[in-house]
Design a protein around this motif. Structure first.
Motif, short mmCIF file in Angstrom:
data_model
loop_
_atom_site.label_atom_id
_atom_site.label_comp_id
_atom_site.label_asym_id
_atom_site.label_seq_id
_atom_site.Cartn_x
_atom_site.Cartn_y
_atom_site.Cartn_z
N ASN A 21 -10.14 -0.85 -5.49
CA ASN A 21 -10.32 -1.88 -4.46
C ASN A 21 -11.67 -2.57 -4.44
N TRP A 48 1.19 -3.75 -9.27
CA TRP A 48 1.38 -4.25 -7.90
C TRP A 48 0.86 -5.69 -7.89
N ASP A 75 -0.99 -7.68 -2.42
CA ASP A 75 -0.76 -7.09 -1.10
C ASP A 75 0.03 -8.06 -0.23
N LYS A 120 0.19 6.12 -7.71
CA LYS A 120 -0.28 4.74 -7.50
C LYS A 120 -1.80 4.77 -7.65
N GLY A 166 -6.04 -3.49 -5.12
CA GLY A 166 -6.04 -4.26 -3.88
C GLY A 166 -5.06 -5.41 -4.00
N GLY A 167 -3.96 -5.16 -4.69
CA GLY A 167 -3.03 -6.21 -5.11
C GLY A 167 -3.14 -6.35 -6.62
N PHE A 191 -3.34 4.60 8.09
CA PHE A 191 -3.98 5.93 7.95
C PHE A 191 -3.46 6.94 8.98
N ASP A 212 -5.21 2.95 -7.54
CA ASP A 212 -5.77 1.75 -6.92
C ASP A 212 -7.23 1.54 -7.36
N ARG A 244 -15.22 -3.78 0.38
CA ARG A 244 -14.33 -2.93 1.18
C ARG A 244 -15.03 -1.62 1.56
N ARG A 289 -10.59 10.65 5.74
CA ARG A 289 -10.15 9.30 5.38
C ARG A 289 -9.18 8.79 6.45
N TRP A 329 -0.88 8.26 -3.77
CA TRP A 329 -1.88 7.21 -4.01
C TRP A 329 -3.23 7.84 -4.33
N CYS A 377 -2.62 -0.74 -9.48
CA CYS A 377 -2.87 -1.54 -8.28
C CYS A 377 -4.36 -1.80 -8.19
N ASP A 422 0.72 6.99 0.64
CA ASP A 422 -0.41 6.08 0.32
C ASP A 422 -1.73 6.66 0.80
N ASP A 423 -2.70 5.82 0.91
CA ASP A 423 -4.08 6.15 1.28
C ASP A 423 -4.14 6.97 2.59
N TRP A 430 2.47 2.85 3.36
CA TRP A 430 1.22 2.17 3.68
C TRP A 430 1.36 1.30 4.93
C1 GLA Z 1 -5.00 -1.54 -1.40
C2 GLA Z 1 -3.60 -1.59 -1.93
C3 GLA Z 1 -2.60 -1.34 -0.81
C4 GLA Z 1 -2.89 0.01 -0.18
C5 GLA Z 1 -4.33 0.06 0.28
C6 GLA Z 1 -4.70 1.43 0.75
O1 GLA Z 1 -5.26 -2.60 -0.53
O2 GLA Z 1 -3.35 -2.82 -2.55
O3 GLA Z 1 -1.29 -1.37 -1.32
O4 GLA Z 1 -2.63 1.03 -1.11
O5 GLA Z 1 -5.23 -0.30 -0.74
O6 GLA Z 1 -6.00 1.50 1.22
#
Ligand code: GLA
Length: 740
Positions: free
Chosen positions: A487, A550, A553, A483, A533-534, A344, A485, A449, A379, A417, A531, A369-370, A339
């Motif tokens: 957000n 997680w 962040d 993972k 966003g943390g 990206f 997520d 977001r 994306r 992710w 996860c 990750d993303d 990440w």
């Molecule tokens: C969130 C997660 C990060 C990462 C981003 C990806 O913020 O907490 O660790 O995976 O998304 O967009």
């Protein structure tokens, strides 16, 4: 019957027939004027329920268990507080609309529009599951309406943990609307109460605040729907008498096991007693309950310690590893995440390099990750593509399977992710299924977001979300880690699927758990990181489906010491995913040493590491592998508090006291700060001799620790040991080994 009960009884040193009696349902037999007692007990504590002649069920005691149960009958004469007026001030589940004058645990509108409820004892049962786990069930019923509530208390004897929940049902002629429906209603007596609560935001999770509880109601809650803990998590501590410390004081840890809106009311009543009512938040959620249907609340978890916060946390860790956290006593994978290394901006060539770096670094898995999905609206940033879970053909023309195979070639595993509950307004999913999206008809959309939430109350959406994961595994059986997520919070709460919008928030979470349960049925083993966003969704209901979470962040190691510290009161270290990143100004050794206090991972550009840093990381990972079982399964002791001292110090010791690992960090950079005094260890065998060696040593530096010296456990726990922390030696990892 006798043999299995005998073994349970032996374990508790009580006659087997007590368990025979206990296993059967009992009905109220109040001998002329005498009340019936139901002590809900664990190894150290008793929560004593009393059924009086009017069949009101109240909590007359919660505290240290008495040897002679009969003495609980003396309690009523021991308190000379003011008059109650209602006889339900200490109700085990306070109903509203009849005699009660305080905050209720439950309030309803009956099918005839009447709002009164009065719950009286009908029966109770005690059902031991095994030598450690027992469920106490108390059935309450309204004498006027055909409405009942079951109170469930599940005790974990050795861990002193109780999980409490309620089951509500009715057989009225029409629907009943539930306006409040708590999981638990506790009642405590003490001279004073101190609440340790938490607040936060993105990158600022688990900020503690302690205050004396004053009269009236203090509410801890969330109305965010998803990512529900962003501003406030569902965990707290209440100290009795005076604020508990690490090793001293009486303290109750509480946590609602729920991933959606929660609400905990702490009410100091007019008699100076503390009523704690916790459950799902009833905010915007009048819940329509049909006749003959059960409404089951989530569990409220609590543990009471008379030996301070440290003991409470070790009890909770032991419970979580054994009973709740997925694979709590198992193994975990160290990893390299891309990440922060790429955001990206990656393609197949770059990822193949990162897979080589994963191997070179010496961790177990690479986590993509993303940014790997969506084609019409790729994306390439956080404004598009969520919902379109097809591999992006430009970045990854040969799909994920090529990467999984490449990982295998490099002898590492591959993880990915996902954020399957969400949708970007710029996505094909948004265009094809507007009815799957949580939004108010006729109102403008509002984004968190730049995204919206899918309506998991809708079974078609549940199938879709399950399908995202299932398709990934079907196409890539070698996939070894997810993972997950989340957000965004929920704005404009509305489901076009549901008839009754009052059910929306609750049905969303139910839908989420349905999906997770389906995933776990088909893929029981695969590790998954929780996860949001943390740490926006860390709770024990979610953690039964996840192997780790997680925390934030924010990976600045100095910040992480404080956050991981607070999380560690409630969640065991094996569940804490700690990554080494470029956040903060600390040297690589400090960053790695902090991440070692849990499940170690990296999110750095390995090829940019200077050779000495790379060499250090490789050795530190080998060192970590040699102590990780102590961190993951050991008993955790907080030796020196970062909020009170210039040095934070944490110890993990094996159950047999044969080995421990101690992490110490400088948290104050002022002149000449450091470990001026030795730091007292804990949890060792006072009679045994130990040797201390330093791990995680940066190449070219000398350790001042002499590994040939021997210390008794008594010495290390009475005088302590000085890790020699200073401004030029800011973090130290010590291995403590018992001599055979
Ligand atoms: C969130 C997660 C990060 C990462 C981003 C990806 O913020 O907490 O660790 O995976 O998304 O967009």
């Amino acid at each position: 019957m006798k043999s299995s009960l005998q073994s349970i009884a032996d374990c508790f040193k009580r006659p087997w027939y007590i368990f025979f009696l206990a296993a059967s349902v009992m009905t109220a037999t109040t001998v002329a004027g005498q009340s019936k007692l139901i002590p809900v007990t664990t190894s150290a504590n008793a929560l004593v329920l009393q059924v009086d002649s009017a069949k009101d069920v109240s909590i007359i005691y919660f505290g240290s268990k008495l040897a002679d149960t009969a003495e609980y009958r003396l309690l009523s004469g021991s308190y000379r507080q003011t008059e109650d007026y209602t006889n339900v001030l200490n109700s085990a589940y306070t109903s509203s609309g009849s005699r009660n004058l305080m905050e209720p645990a439950i309030s309803v509108e009956h099918s005839d529009g009447n709002h009164s409820l009065d719950l009286r004892y009908v029966s109770h049962a005690i059902r031991p599951t095994d030598a450690n786990v027992t469920e106490y069930i108390v059935v309450l019923k309204d004498p006027v309406y055909d409405f009942e509530v079951e109170l469930h208390y599940k005790t974990y004897y050795l861990q002193d943990v109780i999980e409490q929940w309620s089951v509500v049902r009715h057989h009225e002629k029409g629907n009943v609307v539930l306006y409040k429906y708590a999981s638990a209603n506790l009642y405590l007596k003490s001279t004073a109460f101190y609440l340790n609560q938490y607040h936060g935001d993105w990158a600022k999770e688990m900020q503690p605040e302690e205050s004396r509880i004053t009269h009236g109601i203090k509410t801890l809650d969330s109305k965010l729907g998803t990512r529900a803990d962003l501003f406030q998590p569902p965990v707290f501590m209440v100290s009795l008498g005076k604020p508990a410390t690490e090793e001293e004081g009486t303290v109750l840890f509480g946590a609602l096991e729920y991933s959606g809106n929660f609400r905990t009311d702490l009410e100091l009543d007019f008699q100076d007693n503390l009523r704690i009512i916790s459950g799902m938040n009833n905010y915007a959620s009048p819940y329509t309950l049909e006749a003959d249907h059960d409404f089951t609340t989530p569990g409220f978890l609590y543990v009471l310690s008379r030996q301070g916060k440290g003991h409470a946390s070790r009890q909770l860790h032991a419970w979580a590893r054994q009973y709740k956290l997925l694979d709590g006593n198992g193994q975990r994978l160290t990893l390299l995440n891309n990440w922060e290394a790429t955001y990206f901006d990656f393609n197949e060539t770059k990822l193949k390099e990162l897979l080589k770096d994963t191997r070179k670094l010496g961790v177990d898995l690479f986590l993509l990750d993303d940014g790997w999905f969506a084609n019409k609206y790729p994306r390439n940033g956080d404004r598009s593509g969520l919902g379109d879970w097809q591999v992006n053909k430009t970045k990854l023309p040969n799909g994920i399977s090529t990467l999984v195979k490449e990982a295998e070639k490099n002898k590492v595993k591959f993880g990915i992710w996902v954020e399957p509950e969400m949708v970007s307004p710029k996505s094909e999913l948004y265009e094809t299924h507007p009815e799957w999206i949580v939004k108010q008809p006729g109102r403008p959309e509002h984004y968190f977001r730049h995204q919206l939430v899918l309506d998991l109350a809708n079974p078609a959406v549940q199938d879709f979300v399950f399908g995202v994961i299932d398709t990934l595994f079907t196409a890539n059986p070698g996939l070894a880690y997810i993972k997950w997520d989340c957000n965004a919070v929920i704005y404009n709460a509305y489901s076009s699927y549901l008839k009754s919008q009052g059910q929306f928030y609750i049905k969303y979470v139910e839908g989420l758990y349905n999906v997770l349960a389906r995933i776990r049925k088909k893929y029981p083993e695969v590790p998954m990181m929780l996860c949001s966003g943390g740490g926006g969704r860390v709770d024990y209901a979610a953690l039964q489906f996840f192997t780790e979470y997680w925390p934030s962040d924010n990976t600045d190691p100095l910040e992480r010491i404080f956050m991981q510290w607070e999380y560690s009161y409630f969640y065991p270290a094996i569940a804490s995913a700690n990554h080494v990143t470029d956040w903060g100004k600390q040297p690589i050794k400090y960053r790695v040493d902090v991440a070692m206090m849990g499940k170690l991972g990296f999110d750095i550009v390995v090829k940019n590491l200077p050779p000495a840093d790379l060499g250090f990381c490789q050795q530190a990972i080998r060192d970590y592998n040699s102590v990780k079982d102590l961190v993951w399964a050991g008993d955790q002791y907080r030796l020196s508090q970062p909020r009170e001292s210039a040095v934070a110090s944490m110890l993990y010791v094996s159950a047999d006291k044969a080995a421990a690992v101690v992490f110490s960090y400088l948290v104050n950079n002022r002149y000449a700060q450091g470990s001026l005094l030795p730091i007292r260890m804990q949890g060792l065998d006072p009679k045994a001799k130990y040797r201390i060696t330093e791990l995680s040593i940066y190449p070219g530096t000398q350790s001042p620790i002499d590994p040939s010296k021997e210390y008794s456990g008594e010495f290390l726990m009475t005088i302590g040991f000085n890790p020699a922390i200073s401004t030029s030696r800011t973090s130290v990892v010590l291995k403590v080994d018992k001599l055979r």
